[in-house]
Scaffold this active site. Structure first.
Site, PDB file in Angstrom:
ATOM      1  N   CYS A  36       7.955  -2.450  -5.000  1.00  0.00           N
ATOM      2  CA  CYS A  36       7.084  -2.813  -6.124  1.00  0.00           C
ATOM      3  C   CYS A  36       5.796  -2.003  -6.095  1.00  0.00           C
ATOM      4  O   CYS A  36       5.352  -1.482  -7.120  1.00  0.00           O
ATOM      5  CB  CYS A  36       6.778  -4.308  -6.084  1.00  0.00           C
ATOM      6  SG  CYS A  36       5.758  -4.881  -7.468  1.00  0.00           S
TER       7      CYS A  36
ATOM      8  N   CYS B  76       8.169 -12.725  -5.065  1.00  0.00           N
ATOM      9  CA  CYS B  76       7.695 -13.231  -6.363  1.00  0.00           C
ATOM     10  C   CYS B  76       8.819 -13.559  -7.328  1.00  0.00           C
ATOM     11  O   CYS B  76       8.665 -14.437  -8.177  1.00  0.00           O
ATOM     12  CB  CYS B  76       6.720 -12.241  -6.992  1.00  0.00           C
ATOM     13  SG  CYS B  76       7.489 -10.733  -7.650  1.00  0.00           S
TER      14      CYS B  76
END
Length: 347
Positions: free
Chosen positions: A93, A192
Protein backbone atom coordinates in the site's frame (compact mmCIF):
# COMPACT_ATOMS: atom_id res chain seq x y z
CA UNK A 1 5.02 29.12 1.02
CA UNK A 2 5.74 25.43 0.37
CA UNK A 3 2.73 23.29 -0.46
CA UNK A 4 2.24 19.80 0.99
CA UNK A 5 -0.31 17.05 0.38
CA UNK A 6 -0.95 15.17 3.62
CA UNK A 7 -2.48 11.69 3.70
CA UNK A 8 -5.26 11.70 6.31
CA UNK A 9 -6.92 8.55 7.65
CA UNK A 10 -9.11 10.27 10.24
CA UNK A 11 -6.83 9.03 13.03
CA UNK A 12 -4.85 10.97 15.62
CA UNK A 13 -1.43 10.65 13.93
CA UNK A 14 -2.39 12.19 10.60
CA UNK A 15 -4.58 14.79 12.31
CA UNK A 16 -1.75 16.00 14.53
CA UNK A 17 0.55 15.94 11.50
CA UNK A 18 -1.82 18.42 9.84
CA UNK A 19 -1.63 20.74 12.85
CA UNK A 20 2.16 20.57 13.00
CA UNK A 21 2.63 21.21 9.27
CA UNK A 22 0.33 24.20 9.36
CA UNK A 23 2.12 25.61 12.42
CA UNK A 24 5.43 25.16 10.56
CA UNK A 25 4.13 27.43 7.80
CA UNK A 26 3.24 24.94 5.10
CA UNK A 27 0.26 25.32 2.80
CA UNK A 28 -1.43 22.01 3.68
CA UNK A 29 -4.01 20.03 1.75
CA UNK A 30 -5.48 16.96 3.45
CA UNK A 31 -6.25 13.95 1.26
CA UNK A 32 -8.06 10.74 2.16
CA UNK A 33 -7.48 7.82 -0.17
CA UNK A 34 -10.56 5.72 -0.85
CA UNK A 35 -9.01 2.28 -0.96
CA UNK A 36 -11.43 -0.40 0.09
CA UNK A 37 -13.92 0.77 2.68
CA UNK A 38 -11.98 -0.71 5.58
CA UNK A 39 -11.03 0.94 8.86
CA UNK A 40 -8.65 3.41 7.22
CA UNK A 41 -10.82 4.65 4.38
CA UNK A 42 -14.51 4.10 5.06
CA UNK A 43 -17.19 6.81 5.01
CA UNK A 44 -16.73 7.58 8.72
CA UNK A 45 -12.97 8.05 8.22
CA UNK A 46 -13.55 10.39 5.28
CA UNK A 47 -16.14 12.45 7.19
CA UNK A 48 -13.87 12.52 10.25
CA UNK A 49 -10.85 13.67 8.24
CA UNK A 50 -12.91 16.36 6.53
CA UNK A 51 -14.21 17.64 9.90
CA UNK A 52 -10.68 17.78 11.31
CA UNK A 53 -9.43 19.68 8.26
CA UNK A 54 -12.31 22.14 8.62
CA UNK A 55 -11.50 22.70 12.30
CA UNK A 56 -7.80 23.23 11.52
CA UNK A 57 -8.59 25.46 8.56
CA UNK A 58 -7.14 23.49 5.66
CA UNK A 59 -8.83 22.08 2.54
CA UNK A 60 -9.64 18.37 2.27
CA UNK A 61 -10.08 16.16 -0.79
CA UNK A 62 -10.72 12.48 -1.43
CA UNK A 63 -9.10 10.31 -4.07
CA UNK A 64 -10.74 7.09 -5.27
CA UNK A 65 -8.08 4.40 -5.66
CA UNK A 66 -10.26 1.34 -5.05
CA UNK A 67 -9.45 -0.24 -8.41
CA UNK A 68 -5.70 0.31 -7.98
CA UNK A 69 -5.86 -0.97 -4.39
CA UNK A 70 -7.63 -4.14 -5.51
CA UNK A 71 -5.05 -4.73 -8.23
CA UNK A 72 -1.85 -3.89 -6.37
CA UNK A 73 -2.61 -4.76 -2.74
CA UNK A 74 -5.52 -7.17 -2.37
CA UNK A 75 -4.69 -9.31 -5.40
CA UNK A 76 -1.07 -9.51 -4.20
CA UNK A 77 -2.28 -10.50 -0.72
CA UNK A 78 -4.37 -13.33 -2.18
CA UNK A 79 -1.61 -14.46 -4.56
CA UNK A 80 0.98 -14.62 -1.80
CA UNK A 81 -1.21 -16.75 0.47
CA UNK A 82 -2.11 -19.02 -2.44
CA UNK A 83 1.62 -19.70 -2.80
CA UNK A 84 2.29 -20.28 0.91
CA UNK A 85 3.93 -16.92 1.50
CA UNK A 86 2.94 -14.50 4.26
CA UNK A 87 2.58 -10.96 2.88
CA UNK A 88 2.66 -7.54 4.52
CA UNK A 89 -0.02 -5.54 2.65
CA UNK A 90 0.98 -2.25 4.34
CA UNK A 91 4.27 -2.34 2.43
CA UNK A 92 2.47 -2.76 -0.90
CA UNK A 93 0.00 0.00 0.00
CA UNK A 94 2.78 2.42 0.87
CA UNK A 95 4.64 1.65 -2.35
CA UNK A 96 1.76 1.92 -4.80
CA UNK A 97 -0.84 4.09 -3.06
CA UNK A 98 0.84 6.61 -0.77
CA UNK A 99 4.23 6.90 -2.51
CA UNK A 100 2.85 6.12 -5.94
CA UNK A 101 -0.62 7.41 -6.77
CA UNK A 102 -0.74 10.00 -3.97
CA UNK A 103 2.62 11.44 -5.01
CA UNK A 104 1.40 11.74 -8.61
CA UNK A 105 -1.70 13.57 -7.32
CA UNK A 106 0.56 15.88 -5.31
CA UNK A 107 2.51 16.82 -8.46
CA UNK A 108 -0.79 17.38 -10.29
CA UNK A 109 -1.84 19.78 -7.51
CA UNK A 110 1.48 21.63 -7.63
CA UNK A 111 2.65 20.41 -4.21
CA UNK A 112 6.29 20.49 -3.18
CA UNK A 113 5.96 17.59 -0.75
CA UNK A 114 3.75 14.77 0.41
CA UNK A 115 3.41 13.91 4.09
CA UNK A 116 2.05 11.08 6.22
CA UNK A 117 1.57 10.36 9.91
CA UNK A 118 4.12 7.54 9.87
CA UNK A 119 6.69 7.38 12.66
CA UNK A 120 9.94 7.82 10.75
CA UNK A 121 12.39 10.57 9.78
CA UNK A 122 13.48 11.99 6.45
CA UNK A 123 16.64 14.02 6.99
CA UNK A 124 19.59 15.31 4.99
CA UNK A 125 22.80 13.41 5.75
CA UNK A 126 26.12 15.19 5.34
CA UNK A 127 27.84 11.80 5.45
CA UNK A 128 25.94 10.50 2.42
CA UNK A 129 25.33 13.87 0.76
CA UNK A 130 21.63 13.15 0.28
CA UNK A 131 18.32 12.76 2.07
CA UNK A 132 17.99 9.50 3.97
CA UNK A 133 15.17 7.59 5.64
CA UNK A 134 15.80 7.08 9.35
CA UNK A 135 14.11 5.34 12.25
CA UNK A 136 11.76 7.44 14.36
CA UNK A 137 12.83 8.88 17.69
CA UNK A 138 10.18 6.70 19.33
CA UNK A 139 11.60 3.28 18.49
CA UNK A 140 8.56 1.47 19.91
CA UNK A 141 6.42 3.14 17.23
CA UNK A 142 9.03 3.23 14.45
CA UNK A 143 7.52 2.44 11.03
CA UNK A 144 10.59 2.80 8.82
CA UNK A 145 10.36 -0.94 8.12
CA UNK A 146 7.16 -0.53 6.07
CA UNK A 147 8.56 2.48 4.19
CA UNK A 148 11.67 0.91 2.62
CA UNK A 149 9.87 0.39 -0.69
CA UNK A 150 9.36 4.07 -1.48
CA UNK A 151 10.83 5.18 -4.82
CA UNK A 152 14.29 6.66 -4.45
CA UNK A 153 13.23 9.87 -6.21
CA UNK A 154 10.94 10.66 -3.25
CA UNK A 155 13.86 11.08 -0.84
CA UNK A 156 13.67 14.66 0.37
CA UNK A 157 10.11 15.06 -0.92
CA UNK A 158 8.32 13.28 1.94
CA UNK A 159 7.65 14.84 5.35
CA UNK A 160 7.10 12.83 8.52
CA UNK A 161 5.99 15.37 11.16
CA UNK A 162 5.90 12.77 13.97
CA UNK A 163 9.45 11.51 13.49
CA UNK A 164 10.96 13.31 16.48
CA UNK A 165 8.25 12.61 19.05
CA UNK A 166 9.39 10.70 22.13
CA UNK A 167 6.01 9.06 22.80
CA UNK A 168 2.52 8.59 21.42
CA UNK A 169 1.15 10.39 24.49
CA UNK A 170 2.91 13.56 23.36
CA UNK A 171 1.03 13.29 20.07
CA UNK A 172 -2.30 12.73 21.83
CA UNK A 173 -1.59 15.72 24.06
CA UNK A 174 -1.41 18.01 21.02
CA UNK A 175 -4.70 16.57 19.76
CA UNK A 176 -6.34 17.27 23.13
CA UNK A 177 -4.97 20.82 23.22
CA UNK A 178 -6.65 21.43 19.86
CA UNK A 179 -9.88 19.75 20.98
CA UNK A 180 -9.70 17.09 18.29
CA UNK A 181 -12.33 14.38 18.66
CA UNK A 182 -9.75 11.72 17.72
CA UNK A 183 -7.41 12.56 20.61
CA UNK A 184 -8.25 9.30 22.40
CA UNK A 185 -9.03 7.19 19.33
CA UNK A 186 -7.27 3.81 19.69
CA UNK A 187 -4.57 2.78 17.25
CA UNK A 188 -5.62 0.44 14.46
CA UNK A 189 -3.45 -2.68 14.42
CA UNK A 190 -5.45 -4.75 11.93
CA UNK A 191 -5.19 -5.03 8.15
CA UNK A 192 -7.46 -2.23 6.96
CA UNK A 193 -9.40 -4.31 4.43
CA UNK A 194 -10.07 -7.19 6.84
CA UNK A 195 -12.60 -5.65 9.20
CA UNK A 196 -12.95 -8.54 11.64
CA UNK A 197 -9.27 -9.51 11.62
CA UNK A 198 -10.07 -12.95 10.16
CA UNK A 199 -7.81 -13.13 7.11
CA UNK A 200 -8.66 -16.79 6.50
CA UNK A 201 -12.34 -16.00 6.04
CA UNK A 202 -11.40 -13.05 3.81
CA UNK A 203 -9.35 -15.34 1.56
CA UNK A 204 -12.15 -17.90 1.33
CA UNK A 205 -14.76 -15.23 0.51
CA UNK A 206 -12.66 -13.24 -1.98
CA UNK A 207 -10.61 -15.81 -3.88
CA UNK A 208 -10.45 -19.36 -5.18
CA UNK A 209 -8.62 -20.40 -2.00
CA UNK A 210 -10.73 -23.00 -0.20
CA UNK A 211 -10.07 -25.34 2.77
CA UNK A 212 -8.66 -28.47 1.13
CA UNK A 213 -7.59 -31.05 3.69
CA UNK A 214 -4.16 -32.67 3.39
CA UNK A 215 -1.40 -34.34 5.35
CA UNK A 216 0.88 -32.88 7.98
CA UNK A 217 4.23 -34.61 7.54
CA UNK A 218 7.65 -34.51 9.18
CA UNK A 219 10.81 -33.80 7.21
CA UNK A 220 11.18 -37.48 6.26
CA UNK A 221 7.65 -37.52 4.83
CA UNK A 222 6.03 -39.48 7.66
CA UNK A 223 2.40 -38.47 8.17
CA UNK A 224 1.74 -36.91 11.58
CA UNK A 225 -1.80 -35.58 11.12
CA UNK A 226 -4.20 -33.65 8.90
CA UNK A 227 -4.34 -29.95 8.01
CA UNK A 228 -7.36 -27.85 7.00
CA UNK A 229 -5.79 -25.96 4.06
CA UNK A 230 -2.25 -24.70 3.50
CA UNK A 231 -3.25 -21.02 3.83
CA UNK A 232 -4.28 -21.65 7.45
CA UNK A 233 -0.65 -22.12 8.48
CA UNK A 234 2.51 -20.06 8.62
CA UNK A 235 6.19 -20.73 9.30
CA UNK A 236 6.86 -21.05 13.04
CA UNK A 237 3.28 -21.92 13.95
CA UNK A 238 2.88 -24.37 16.82
CA UNK A 239 -0.72 -24.01 17.99
CA UNK A 240 -3.61 -25.56 16.12
CA UNK A 241 -1.68 -28.43 14.53
CA UNK A 242 -3.71 -31.07 16.37
CA UNK A 243 -0.81 -33.51 16.68
CA UNK A 244 0.99 -34.89 19.73
CA UNK A 245 4.71 -35.52 19.90
CA UNK A 246 7.43 -36.04 22.50
CA UNK A 247 8.93 -32.66 21.65
CA UNK A 248 6.96 -29.63 20.38
CA UNK A 249 6.51 -29.46 16.60
CA UNK A 250 6.32 -26.33 14.46
CA UNK A 251 5.45 -25.57 10.85
CA UNK A 252 8.78 -25.40 8.99
CA UNK A 253 7.62 -25.52 5.35
CA UNK A 254 5.10 -26.57 2.73
CA UNK A 255 4.86 -28.87 -0.26
CA UNK A 256 2.22 -27.28 -2.46
CA UNK A 257 2.38 -30.04 -5.11
CA UNK A 258 1.47 -32.67 -2.52
CA UNK A 259 -0.74 -30.33 -0.44
CA UNK A 260 1.40 -31.00 2.64
CA UNK A 261 2.31 -28.97 5.71
CA UNK A 262 5.82 -29.90 6.87
CA UNK A 263 6.62 -29.85 10.59
CA UNK A 264 9.84 -30.08 12.53
CA UNK A 265 11.45 -29.31 15.88
CA UNK A 266 12.29 -25.79 16.98
CA UNK A 267 15.91 -26.17 15.85
CA UNK A 268 14.60 -26.66 12.32
CA UNK A 269 13.16 -23.12 12.33
CA UNK A 270 16.59 -21.47 12.40
CA UNK A 271 18.50 -20.31 9.34
CA UNK A 272 21.65 -18.26 8.80
CA UNK A 273 21.18 -17.51 5.09
CA UNK A 274 18.31 -16.11 3.04
CA UNK A 275 17.76 -14.41 -0.31
CA UNK A 276 15.46 -11.51 -1.12
CA UNK A 277 13.88 -10.48 -4.42
CA UNK A 278 12.01 -7.37 -5.62
CA UNK A 279 14.87 -5.36 -4.17
CA UNK A 280 14.52 -1.63 -3.49
CA UNK A 281 17.68 0.24 -2.44
CA UNK A 282 17.32 3.86 -1.33
CA UNK A 283 20.62 4.63 0.40
CA UNK A 284 22.94 3.24 -2.28
CA UNK A 285 22.56 2.36 -5.95
CA UNK A 286 23.96 -1.16 -5.65
CA UNK A 287 25.85 -3.45 -3.27
CA UNK A 288 28.74 -5.00 -5.21
CA UNK A 289 30.79 -6.13 -2.22
CA UNK A 290 29.69 -7.54 1.14
CA UNK A 291 28.11 -4.80 3.27
CA UNK A 292 27.68 -4.94 7.04
CA UNK A 293 24.11 -4.16 8.09
CA UNK A 294 21.40 -4.91 10.61
CA UNK A 295 18.30 -6.65 9.30
CA UNK A 296 14.66 -6.80 10.32
CA UNK A 297 12.90 -9.84 8.86
CA UNK A 298 9.39 -8.73 9.87
CA UNK A 299 7.82 -5.63 11.41
CA UNK A 300 7.93 -7.01 14.97
CA UNK A 301 11.32 -8.75 14.68
CA UNK A 302 14.43 -7.65 16.54
CA UNK A 303 17.39 -6.32 14.56
CA UNK A 304 19.93 -8.95 13.54
CA UNK A 305 23.51 -8.36 12.41
CA UNK A 306 24.31 -9.65 8.96
CA UNK A 307 26.19 -8.99 5.76
CA UNK A 308 24.53 -8.52 2.39
CA UNK A 309 25.61 -8.68 -1.23
CA UNK A 310 23.77 -8.09 -4.49
CA UNK A 311 23.72 -10.83 -7.12
CA UNK A 312 21.79 -9.92 -10.26
CA UNK A 313 18.29 -8.91 -9.16
CA UNK A 314 18.51 -10.55 -5.71
CA UNK A 315 20.37 -9.87 -2.47
CA UNK A 316 22.05 -12.60 -0.45
CA UNK A 317 21.83 -12.20 3.34
CA UNK A 318 24.16 -14.01 5.73
CA UNK A 319 23.29 -13.65 9.41
CA UNK A 320 25.99 -13.81 12.06
CA UNK A 321 23.57 -15.67 14.34
CA UNK A 322 20.85 -17.99 13.00
CA UNK A 323 17.38 -16.37 12.90
CA UNK A 324 14.13 -18.06 13.90
CA UNK A 325 11.10 -18.52 11.65
CA UNK A 326 12.19 -16.30 8.77
CA UNK A 327 9.08 -16.32 6.59
CA UNK A 328 8.84 -16.15 2.78
CA UNK A 329 6.67 -13.24 1.65
CA UNK A 330 7.70 -10.99 4.50
CA UNK A 331 10.26 -8.26 3.83
CA UNK A 332 13.87 -8.12 5.00
CA UNK A 333 14.83 -4.49 5.58
CA UNK A 334 18.48 -3.45 5.91
CA UNK A 335 19.83 -0.71 8.17
CA UNK A 336 23.14 1.03 8.77
CA UNK A 337 22.81 2.48 12.26
CA UNK A 338 19.30 4.01 12.08
CA UNK A 339 19.33 4.64 8.32
CA UNK A 340 17.34 2.45 5.93
CA UNK A 341 19.55 0.99 3.21
CA UNK A 342 16.66 -0.75 1.45
CA UNK A 343 15.10 -4.17 1.45
CA UNK A 344 13.26 -6.87 -0.44
CA UNK A 345 10.85 -9.79 -0.26
CA UNK A 346 12.13 -12.93 1.44
CA UNK A 347 12.19 -15.90 -0.97
Amino acid sequence: MKKVLLGMSGGVDSSVSAILLKEQGYDVIGITLELFGGTCCNTDAIVGAKQICNSIGIPHITYNLKEEFQCKVINNFIDEYSNQRTPNPCIECNKYMKFGAMYEKAKELGCDYIATGHYAKMEYSDEYGKYVLRKAQNLSKDQSYVLYNMPKQLLGKVLFPLGNFESKEDVRKIAKEHNLSVASKPDSEDICFILDGNYKKFLENNSDIKPVEGNIVDKSGKVSGKHTGLYNYTIGQRKGLGISNKVPLFVVGFNKAKNEVIVGEEKDLYTDKIEVKEVNLILVDEIKDWMEVEVKTRYTAKMAKARIKQEDDKIKVEFYEPQRAVTPGQSAVFYVDDIVVGGGKII
